[in-house]
Design a protein around this motif. Structure first.
Motif, PDB file in Angstrom:
ATOM      1  N   ALA A  47       1.085  -1.199  -0.127  1.00  0.00           N
ATOM      2  CA  ALA A  47      -0.034   0.002   0.049  1.00  0.00           C
ATOM      3  C   ALA A  47       0.898   1.167   0.060  1.00  0.00           C
ATOM      4  N   PRO A  48       1.672   1.479  -0.958  1.00  0.00           N
ATOM      5  CA  PRO A  48       2.565   2.609  -1.025  1.00  0.00           C
ATOM      6  C   PRO A  48       1.970   3.811  -0.878  1.00  0.00           C
ATOM      7  N   THR A  49       1.068   4.032  -1.290  1.00  0.00           N
ATOM      8  CA  THR A  49       0.265   5.694  -1.111  1.00  0.00           C
ATOM      9  C   THR A  49       0.294   5.816   0.461  1.00  0.00           C
ATOM     10  N   THR A  50      -0.550   5.000   0.935  1.00  0.00           N
ATOM     11  CA  THR A  50      -0.856   5.056   2.591  1.00  0.00           C
ATOM     12  C   THR A  50       0.333   4.678   3.403  1.00  0.00           C
ATOM     13  N   ARG A  51       1.314   4.232   2.903  1.00  0.00           N
ATOM     14  CA  ARG A  51       2.545   4.075   3.592  1.00  0.00           C
ATOM     15  C   ARG A  51       3.629   5.253   3.470  1.00  0.00           C
ATOM     16  N   ALA A  52       3.301   6.070   2.489  1.00  0.00           N
ATOM     17  CA  ALA A  52       3.815   7.354   2.116  1.00  0.00           C
ATOM     18  C   ALA A  52       3.499   8.341   3.291  1.00  0.00           C
ATOM     19  N   PHE A  53       2.301   8.272   3.766  1.00  0.00           N
ATOM     20  CA  PHE A  53       1.815   9.101   4.844  1.00  0.00           C
ATOM     21  C   PHE A  53       2.375   9.080   5.958  1.00  0.00           C
ATOM     22  N   ALA A  54       2.805   7.623   6.215  1.00  0.00           N
ATOM     23  CA  ALA A  54       3.575   7.279   7.302  1.00  0.00           C
ATOM     24  C   ALA A  54       5.024   7.771   7.196  1.00  0.00           C
ATOM     25  N   GLY A  55       5.721   7.590   6.144  1.00  0.00           N
ATOM     26  CA  GLY A  55       7.109   8.061   5.904  1.00  0.00           C
ATOM     27  C   GLY A  55       7.178   9.607   6.064  1.00  0.00           C
ATOM     28  N   ILE A  56       6.067  10.145   5.262  1.00  0.00           N
ATOM     29  CA  ILE A  56       6.087  11.766   5.552  1.00  0.00           C
ATOM     30  C   ILE A  56       6.231  12.098   7.009  1.00  0.00           C
ATOM     31  N   LEU A  57       5.155  11.631   7.718  1.00  0.00           N
ATOM     32  CA  LEU A  57       4.989  12.010   9.166  1.00  0.00           C
ATOM     33  C   LEU A  57       6.260  11.383  10.001  1.00  0.00           C
ATOM     34  N   ALA A  58       7.033  10.324   9.657  1.00  0.00           N
ATOM     35  CA  ALA A  58       7.842   9.591  10.297  1.00  0.00           C
ATOM     36  C   ALA A  58       9.102  10.504  10.373  1.00  0.00           C
ATOM     37  N   GLU A  59       9.409  11.085   9.163  1.00  0.00           N
ATOM     38  CA  GLU A  59      10.553  11.812   8.835  1.00  0.00           C
ATOM     39  C   GLU A  59      10.303  13.468   9.084  1.00  0.00           C
ATOM     40  N   GLY A  60       9.173  13.855   8.935  1.00  0.00           N
ATOM     41  CA  GLY A  60       8.700  15.225   9.173  1.00  0.00           C
ATOM     42  C   GLY A  60       8.583  15.352  10.697  1.00  0.00           C
ATOM     43  N   LEU A  61       8.142  14.542  11.330  1.00  0.00           N
ATOM     44  CA  LEU A  61       7.999  14.835  12.931  1.00  0.00           C
ATOM     45  C   LEU A  61       9.269  14.194  13.609  1.00  0.00           C
ATOM     46  N   ALA A  62       9.931  13.817  13.101  1.00  0.00           N
ATOM     47  CA  ALA A  62      11.285  13.350  13.826  1.00  0.00           C
ATOM     48  C   ALA A  62      11.865  14.203  15.032  1.00  0.00           C
ATOM     49  N   GLY A  63      12.081  13.896  16.144  1.00  0.00           N
ATOM     50  CA  GLY A  63      12.315  14.837  17.155  1.00  0.00           C
ATOM     51  C   GLY A  63      11.651  15.937  17.329  1.00  0.00           C
ATOM     52  N   ALA A  64      10.291  16.162  16.890  1.00  0.00           N
ATOM     53  CA  ALA A  64       9.302  17.228  17.352  1.00  0.00           C
ATOM     54  C   ALA A  64       8.829  17.006  18.609  1.00  0.00           C
ATOM     55  N   SER A  65       8.516  18.306  19.116  1.00  0.00           N
ATOM     56  CA  SER A  65       7.989  18.259  20.460  1.00  0.00           C
ATOM     57  C   SER A  65       6.554  18.114  20.412  1.00  0.00           C
ATOM     58  N   ALA A  66       5.706  17.883  21.640  1.00  0.00           N
ATOM     59  CA  ALA A  66       4.463  17.635  21.452  1.00  0.00           C
ATOM     60  C   ALA A  66       3.533  18.822  20.909  1.00  0.00           C
ATOM     61  N   ALA A  67       4.138  19.947  21.357  1.00  0.00           N
ATOM     62  CA  ALA A  67       3.286  21.125  21.248  1.00  0.00           C
ATOM     63  C   ALA A  67       3.471  21.459  19.642  1.00  0.00           C
ATOM     64  N   GLU A  68       4.626  21.062  19.066  1.00  0.00           N
ATOM     65  CA  GLU A  68       4.921  21.332  17.502  1.00  0.00           C
ATOM     66  C   GLU A  68       4.003  20.379  16.759  1.00  0.00           C
ATOM     67  N   ILE A  69       3.863  19.111  17.345  1.00  0.00           N
ATOM     68  CA  ILE A  69       2.883  18.207  16.655  1.00  0.00           C
ATOM     69  C   ILE A  69       1.460  18.541  16.693  1.00  0.00           C
ATOM     70  N   LEU A  70       1.187  19.095  17.789  1.00  0.00           N
ATOM     71  CA  LEU A  70      -0.272  19.546  18.103  1.00  0.00           C
ATOM     72  C   LEU A  70      -0.686  20.704  17.037  1.00  0.00           C
ATOM     73  N   ALA A  71       0.417  21.358  16.762  1.00  0.00           N
ATOM     74  CA  ALA A  71       0.230  22.745  15.696  1.00  0.00           C
ATOM     75  C   ALA A  71       0.290  22.429  14.405  1.00  0.00           C
ATOM     76  N   VAL A  72       0.529  21.279  14.100  1.00  0.00           N
ATOM     77  CA  VAL A  72       0.485  20.595  12.677  1.00  0.00           C
ATOM     78  C   VAL A  72      -0.830  21.020  12.248  1.00  0.00           C
ATOM     79  N   PRO A  73      -1.345  21.587  10.937  1.00  0.00           N
ATOM     80  CA  PRO A  73      -2.449  22.207  10.522  1.00  0.00           C
ATOM     81  C   PRO A  73      -3.276  20.797  10.063  1.00  0.00           C
ATOM     82  N   ALA A  74      -4.555  20.514  10.410  1.00  0.00           N
ATOM     83  CA  ALA A  74      -5.348  19.403   9.934  1.00  0.00           C
ATOM     84  C   ALA A  74      -5.677  19.323   8.509  1.00  0.00           C
ATOM     85  N   ASP A  75      -5.278  20.520   7.562  1.00  0.00           N
ATOM     86  CA  ASP A  75      -5.402  20.350   6.256  1.00  0.00           C
ATOM     87  C   ASP A  75      -4.032  20.257   5.542  1.00  0.00           C
ATOM     88  N   LEU A  76      -3.035  19.353   6.356  1.00  0.00           N
ATOM     89  CA  LEU A  76      -1.512  19.486   5.791  1.00  0.00           C
ATOM     90  C   LEU A  76      -1.477  18.855   4.332  1.00  0.00           C
TER      91      LEU A  76
END
Length: 140
Positions: free
Chosen positions: A76-105
């Motif tokens: 399921a490469p498309t769905t798996r890509a969402f995981a890859g984007i979040l895994a890379e983009g949120l690596a090392g992020a704080s809880a506050a930064e994650i909560l501030a990610v816009p819902a329409d990302l």
């Protein structure tokens, strides 16, 4: 938004549609394997809005940073890509930064023009569930 994620969003938003699909495939390969203690999805939350089985777990560390774990089948490469984007983009992020990610990302990334609405809805649900897990842990 965490700087790494903002950079990924900008790259997708400025890329031509045919390149966006290639970029998604690259991110589908970027999902780290699950640690042994999560084998069998023990303690992970399933995201039923995804067309394929998708599991996630967020762990807020004592220092406020968040460790994320995602699992989705390689077929399921498309769905798996969402995981890859979040895994890379949120690596090392704080809880506050994650909560501030816009819902329409994913719309900001231009994915609503490249993917079906059902797929974008699944990715949006992944982000919403991840943020809910972080919010629950920071409120405790």
């Amino acid at each position: 938004m965490p700087p790494k994620l903002a950079e990924i969003v900008d790259e997708f938003a400025s890329a031509p549609r045919d390149v966006v699909l290639e970029m998604l495939l690259e991110f589908s390969d970027a999902v780290p394997p699950l640690p042994a203690d999560l084998a069998g999805h023990e303690g992970m939350e399933q995201v039923p809005e995804c067309q394929t089985q998708f599991f996630l777990k967020a762990i807020v560390q004592p220092d406020g940073s968040v460790v994320t774990h995602f699992d989705c089948p390689p077929e399921a490469p498309t769905t798996r890509a969402f995981a890859g984007i979040l895994a890379e983009g949120l690596a090392g992020a704080s809880a506050a930064e994650i909560l501030a990610v816009p819902a329409d990302l994913y719309a900001r990334m231009g994915l609503s023009q490249a993917l079906s609405p059902l797929r974008v809805r699944g990715g949006t649900a992944v982000l919403a569930r991840l943020k809910r897990q972080v919010a629950e842990q920071t409120a405790a």
